[in-house]
Structures are given as structure tokens and as C-alpha cells.
Design a protein around this motif. Structure first.
Motif, PDB file in Angstrom:
ATOM      1  N   LEU A  32       0.828  -1.203   0.000  1.00 27.87           N
ATOM      2  CA  LEU A  32       0.000   0.000   0.000  1.00 27.87           C
ATOM      3  C   LEU A  32       0.864   1.255   0.000  1.00 27.87           C
ATOM      4  CD1 LEU A  32      -2.738   1.293   0.071  1.00 27.87           C
ATOM      5  CD2 LEU A  32      -2.875   0.841   2.524  1.00 27.87           C
ATOM      6  N   ARG A  33       1.876   1.238   0.847  1.00 28.44           N
ATOM      7  CA  ARG A  33       2.747   2.406   0.956  1.00 28.44           C
ATOM      8  C   ARG A  33       3.480   2.670  -0.353  1.00 28.44           C
ATOM      9  NH1 ARG A  33       4.462   5.335   5.249  1.00 28.44           N
ATOM     10  NH2 ARG A  33       6.379   6.513   4.938  1.00 28.44           N
ATOM     11  N   MET A  36       1.156   4.171  -2.991  1.00 29.46           N
ATOM     12  CA  MET A  36       0.849   5.573  -2.740  1.00 29.46           C
ATOM     13  C   MET A  36       2.081   6.447  -2.982  1.00 29.46           C
ATOM     14  SD  MET A  36      -1.635   5.148   0.601  1.00 29.46           S
ATOM     15  CE  MET A  36      -2.129   6.856   0.729  1.00 29.46           C
ATOM     16  N   ILE A  47       5.054  10.531  -0.106  1.00 27.13           N
ATOM     17  CA  ILE A  47       3.999  10.459   0.907  1.00 27.13           C
ATOM     18  C   ILE A  47       4.322  11.387   2.065  1.00 27.13           C
ATOM     19  CG2 ILE A  47       2.912   9.014   2.651  1.00 27.13           C
ATOM     20  CD1 ILE A  47       2.947   6.740   0.926  1.00 27.13           C
ATOM     21  N   HIS A  50       3.664  14.855   1.194  1.00 26.45           N
ATOM     22  CA  HIS A  50       2.230  15.127   1.201  1.00 26.45           C
ATOM     23  C   HIS A  50       1.684  15.263   2.615  1.00 26.45           C
ATOM     24  CE1 HIS A  50      -2.122  14.071   0.823  1.00 26.45           C
ATOM     25  NE2 HIS A  50      -2.025  15.010  -0.078  1.00 26.45           N
ATOM     26  N   ILE A  51       2.222  14.477   3.541  1.00 25.52           N
ATOM     27  CA  ILE A  51       1.774  14.579   4.930  1.00 25.52           C
ATOM     28  C   ILE A  51       2.114  15.955   5.496  1.00 25.52           C
ATOM     29  CG2 ILE A  51       2.188  13.726   7.274  1.00 25.52           C
ATOM     30  CD1 ILE A  51       2.379  10.912   6.089  1.00 25.52           C
ATOM     31  N   ALA A  55      -0.572  18.728   6.708  1.00 20.99           N
ATOM     32  CA  ALA A  55      -0.534  19.345   8.038  1.00 20.99           C
ATOM     33  C   ALA A  55      -0.558  20.866   7.924  1.00 20.99           C
ATOM     34  CB  ALA A  55       0.718  18.888   8.785  1.00 20.99           C
ATOM     35  N   TYR A 121      -4.246  14.571  -2.699  1.00 17.75           N
ATOM     36  CA  TYR A 121      -5.153  14.000  -1.702  1.00 17.75           C
ATOM     37  C   TYR A 121      -6.154  13.071  -2.381  1.00 17.75           C
ATOM     38  CZ  TYR A 121      -8.377  13.632   2.164  1.00 17.75           C
ATOM     39  OH  TYR A 121      -9.174  13.135   3.159  1.00 17.75           O
ATOM     40  N   LEU A 124      -4.351   9.962  -3.947  1.00 22.45           N
ATOM     41  CA  LEU A 124      -3.932   8.956  -2.964  1.00 22.45           C
ATOM     42  C   LEU A 124      -5.127   8.190  -2.410  1.00 22.45           C
ATOM     43  CD1 LEU A 124      -1.068  10.842  -1.081  1.00 22.45           C
ATOM     44  CD2 LEU A 124      -0.900   9.135  -2.897  1.00 22.45           C
ATOM     45  N   LYS A 125      -6.244   8.896  -2.248  1.00 22.46           N
ATOM     46  CA  LYS A 125      -7.461   8.197  -1.845  1.00 22.46           C
ATOM     47  C   LYS A 125      -7.841   7.155  -2.892  1.00 22.46           C
ATOM     48  CE  LYS A 125      -9.854   8.881   1.513  1.00 22.46           C
ATOM     49  NZ  LYS A 125      -9.625   8.126   2.787  1.00 22.46           N
ATOM     50  N   GLU A 128      -5.543   4.171  -2.591  1.00 24.06           N
ATOM     51  CA  GLU A 128      -5.964   3.360  -1.445  1.00 24.06           C
ATOM     52  C   GLU A 128      -7.219   2.546  -1.806  1.00 24.06           C
ATOM     53  OE1 GLU A 128      -5.596   4.944   2.598  1.00 24.06           O
ATOM     54  OE2 GLU A 128      -7.718   4.520   2.856  1.00 24.06           O
ATOM     55  N   CYS A 160       3.295   9.960  12.783  1.00 26.43           N
ATOM     56  CA  CYS A 160       2.335   9.448  11.807  1.00 26.43           C
ATOM     57  C   CYS A 160       2.992   9.383  10.436  1.00 26.43           C
ATOM     58  CB  CYS A 160       1.031  10.243  11.817  1.00 26.43           C
ATOM     59  SG  CYS A 160       1.179  11.993  11.515  1.00 26.43           S
TER      60      CYS A 160
ATOM     61  N   ILE B  11      -3.241  16.320  14.701  1.00 31.42           N
ATOM     62  CA  ILE B  11      -2.678  15.864  13.436  1.00 31.42           C
ATOM     63  C   ILE B  11      -2.694  14.349  13.340  1.00 31.42           C
ATOM     64  CG2 ILE B  11      -0.523  15.701  12.131  1.00 31.42           C
ATOM     65  CD1 ILE B  11      -0.032  18.540  12.534  1.00 31.42           C
ATOM     66  N   CYS B  15      -4.305  12.103  10.388  1.00 32.19           N
ATOM     67  CA  CYS B  15      -3.678  10.991   9.686  1.00 32.19           C
ATOM     68  C   CYS B  15      -4.587   9.783   9.774  1.00 32.19           C
ATOM     69  CB  CYS B  15      -2.324  10.631  10.313  1.00 32.19           C
ATOM     70  SG  CYS B  15      -1.072  11.901  10.111  1.00 32.19           S
ATOM     71  N   PHE B  19      -6.111   8.965   5.694  1.00 32.24           N
ATOM     72  CA  PHE B  19      -5.570   7.801   4.998  1.00 32.24           C
ATOM     73  C   PHE B  19      -5.478   6.677   5.984  1.00 32.24           C
ATOM     74  CE2 PHE B  19      -4.177  11.441   2.603  1.00 32.24           C
ATOM     75  CZ  PHE B  19      -4.680  11.098   1.360  1.00 32.24           C
ATOM     76  N   ASN B  22      -3.903   3.098   5.239  1.00 30.76           N
ATOM     77  CA  ASN B  22      -2.447   3.160   5.049  1.00 30.76           C
ATOM     78  C   ASN B  22      -1.748   3.417   6.375  1.00 30.76           C
ATOM     79  OD1 ASN B  22       0.025   3.281   3.605  1.00 30.76           O
ATOM     80  ND2 ASN B  22      -0.059   5.510   3.693  1.00 30.76           N
ATOM     81  N   TRP B  23      -2.265   4.368   7.124  1.00 36.90           N
ATOM     82  CA  TRP B  23      -1.629   4.703   8.399  1.00 36.90           C
ATOM     83  C   TRP B  23      -1.713   3.546   9.378  1.00 36.90           C
ATOM     84  CZ3 TRP B  23      -2.840   5.459  13.567  1.00 36.90           C
ATOM     85  CH2 TRP B  23      -1.923   6.198  14.313  1.00 36.90           C
ATOM     86  N   ASN B  26       0.423   0.435   8.314  1.00 41.32           N
ATOM     87  CA  ASN B  26       1.856   0.625   8.445  1.00 41.32           C
ATOM     88  C   ASN B  26       2.263   0.737   9.914  1.00 41.32           C
ATOM     89  OD1 ASN B  26       3.561   0.900   5.835  1.00 41.32           O
ATOM     90  ND2 ASN B  26       1.622   1.878   5.310  1.00 41.32           N
ATOM     91  N   ARG B  27       1.426   1.351  10.729  1.00 45.98           N
ATOM     92  CA  ARG B  27       1.662   1.398  12.154  1.00 45.98           C
ATOM     93  C   ARG B  27       1.699   0.003  12.759  1.00 45.98           C
ATOM     94  NH1 ARG B  27       1.556   5.008  16.190  1.00 45.98           N
ATOM     95  NH2 ARG B  27       2.619   6.844  15.433  1.00 45.98           N
TER      96      ARG B  27
END
Lengths: 161, 161
Positions: A32-33, A36, A47, A50-51, A55, A121, A124-125, A128, A160, B11, B15, B19, B22-23, B26-27
Motif C-alpha cells: 500500500l505504501r 501511494m 507520501i 504530502h503529509i 498538516a 489527496y 492517494l485516496k 488506497e 504518523c 494531526i 492521519c 488515509f 495506510n496509516w 503501516n503502524r
DNA sequence: TATTGTTATACTCTATAACTATA
DNA sequence: TATAGTTATAGAGTATAACAATA
């Protein structure tokens, strides 16, 4: 059908059986990562870039110093410097002086940055959604719910990225 | 309760919302992998070292050249060299000459390697079980099933590291 | 003295290319 | 000419320490 290929499949099967959750989850996460990140790369960022842009967009009214931004996203200040260097070179962000503290600099998103963030945005959606296409909406919610249960809670406030 | 901390949580929430798969994935993947790697590190090796040892144990009868082993595990030959260098320095593996091809070398697991592999195998299973403890057995099977569905199939024969 | 941000440095992972010794 | 394995090298990512400007 040579022996080596057969054995490669056999070993993959073993990985899959013996530590299957670790293997499966890291495989899925990586897939997935990468998907993206490839989309972000195709638009000149990453990515992580983009984060940062996201923010900045979402905290438009309340300006962050680099340090505060790094803390909020859970990355080191030197990492933040490197990320902002790239974004600034691409014209997506500018560093402005903090009027209240002349040591500090406030990263501000540019119009180009704002446009790229919005476009990316959606893209990337879509990535996903494409990766999760084999799952029904209910299954996606189940996946989210199961993943939440196994994420160590002491880290949730952390990075994150 | 200072402003910066509140924003960090905000924030992270973003996240999580935007997403989230994905978040989350990966976490979760990172958490599980780090926990297992920490256990392996505590015993002088790594997850990747353990995977190599496991492959050697499970293919005991059929000796692999370094190249074949690398191919089977989906890693470059230079990466394989580095992995075997560490394992050999730790006395877990020895490189023996291939009688049929004097260019090639056959990595063979030592008695110490065999013992460590067996011990670590159980310890890593325990770590995995501990991380997955919040899930019922049915939920674990559901998680495995959902993850399998979203892993890109063209990669399944590739790397398991 | 302490802090913001940058730079220099180092360490890991990863991959490519050059090299050797065989085949 | 091609292949197995090593080494050298270079690139990303990440972290620590030293530094300049400012608090």
C-alpha cells in the motif's frame, strides 16, 4: 519448472505459514505504501511530503514553527529540515521568519503547494481505494477495527510518518 | 496541556481519518516487526537473520548456493553476502565449498545456529501472540484472510523479507 | 545558559558496478 | 562468454553532535 523456483515458492509458503501475520501485514503495508508513494513520486513529491503539506493546509490559521511541526508529526528537527528543503526547492513551501522569535522560521504552504496537496489527496485516496478494491465496505471497516486493536496505544500520539 | 501537544494529537487524528488504512496498517506492521526484531536483537541476530536460518533448517537435505538462497528469499546476492557475513561472524553459519562448482559456496547452519533458530522460533511466536493478544482466534483468522486479499498476487513469489 | 534551525558526521539498508575466480 | 561471489561505491533514511543566531 526448475528446482530453484519450486523451492522459492516453498520458502514463501513457509514464511506465510510460520510467522504469517507478521509476513502478511508487512507485505500488505509495504504494498500500500509503495503504491501511494509511487503516485506521489509521479507528482514530484513523496507520501511524507504530502503529509507535511496536509498538516500545513489543515493548520492554516495557526502557524507552526519547524520544531512544532516536527513534534506534531513525530519526526526529528533534522528530518524536518530535510523534508522542508525538498518542499521548498519544489516551490511548494516557503520558510518565513517568525515575528515573535527571530530564531524560528514558519513554513508556509504556497499556492502551488496547496494545489498539489488537493490533487494528491484525491489521487492517494484513489490508490488506497484501488488497493482495497478486493474488500467489501464492511470488510474494510473490519480491517480498520482489527488493526486499531493491535496498534500499541503508547505510540498513538507519536509519529504518523 | 500546551497548544503544541494538543495539535500533535489533532494531526495524528487527521492521519488516522484521512488515509486511515495506510496509516493503520503501516503502524501495525511496524509495531509487530519492531517487537520481533527487538527479540531477535536481544539474541544477537535479526528477523532477517532468523529467516535465513529458518530457510537453512527447512532445506537441510537440499543444499542451496548463496545465489539460490537469495533468489528463494527474494534478496539480492550482495544483500545475501552481507546477511551471511553477519551470521558467519556469529558462528551460526559456515560457508562450505560446492563440490560441483568451485565458484559457488554452500551456506550450512551450525549446531549453534540450529539451537538459536529453534529458540528464536518459539520466542518470535510468543511475541506475535503477545501483539495479537487483543484479538480473539476468530479475529486473527479474519485479519489474515483480509490481508491476503489485498496483497498484490504478482509479488507473492517474491521477497519474504 | 537554553533554544531554533542548519550543517557535518555516521550508521544502516539497499542497489549498481567492477572485480576475481571459476565455468 | 557467462556465472558465483565479493568488494567498492553511492544513494536514501535516520540519528547524534557541533555550530550560529537568538532568546
Amino acid at each position: 519448472m526448475d528446482e530453484t523456483v519450486k523451492s522459492a515458492e516453498a520458502i514463501t509458503q513457509q514464511c506465510l505459514q510460520h510467522f504469517d501475520v507478521n509476513w502478511l501485514i508487512n507485505r500488505a503495508a509495504h504494498g500500500l505504501r509503495e503504491a501511494m508513494d509511487a503516485e506521489a513520486n509521479a507528482h514530484g513529491t513523496s507520501i511524507r511530503g504530502h503529509i507535511v503539506l496536509t498538516a500545513l493546509v489543515q493548520n492554516d490559521g495557526r502557524p507552526y514553527s519547524q520544531l512544532a511541526l516536527g513534534h506534531a508529526l513525530g519526526v526529528d528537527k533534522t528530518t524536518m529540515t530535510a523534508l522542508l528543503d525538498k518542499l521548498e526547492r519544489s516551490g511548494l513551501v516557503v520558510r518565513t521568519p517568525d515575528p515573535n522569535d527571530r530564531r524560528a522560521r514558519i513554513p508556509v504552504i504556497t499556492e502551488a503547494g496547496r494545489e498539489l496537496q488537493a490533487k494528491l489527496y484525491d489521487l492517494l485516496k484513489a490508490v488506497e481505494a484501488r488497493v482495497l478494491d478486493p474488500l467489501t465496505p464492511e470488510e474494510r471497516e473490519t480491517l480498520r477495527s482489527l488493526l486499531r486493536k493491535i496498534i500499541p496505544m503508547e505510540h498513538v500520539e507519536g509519529s504518523c510518518m
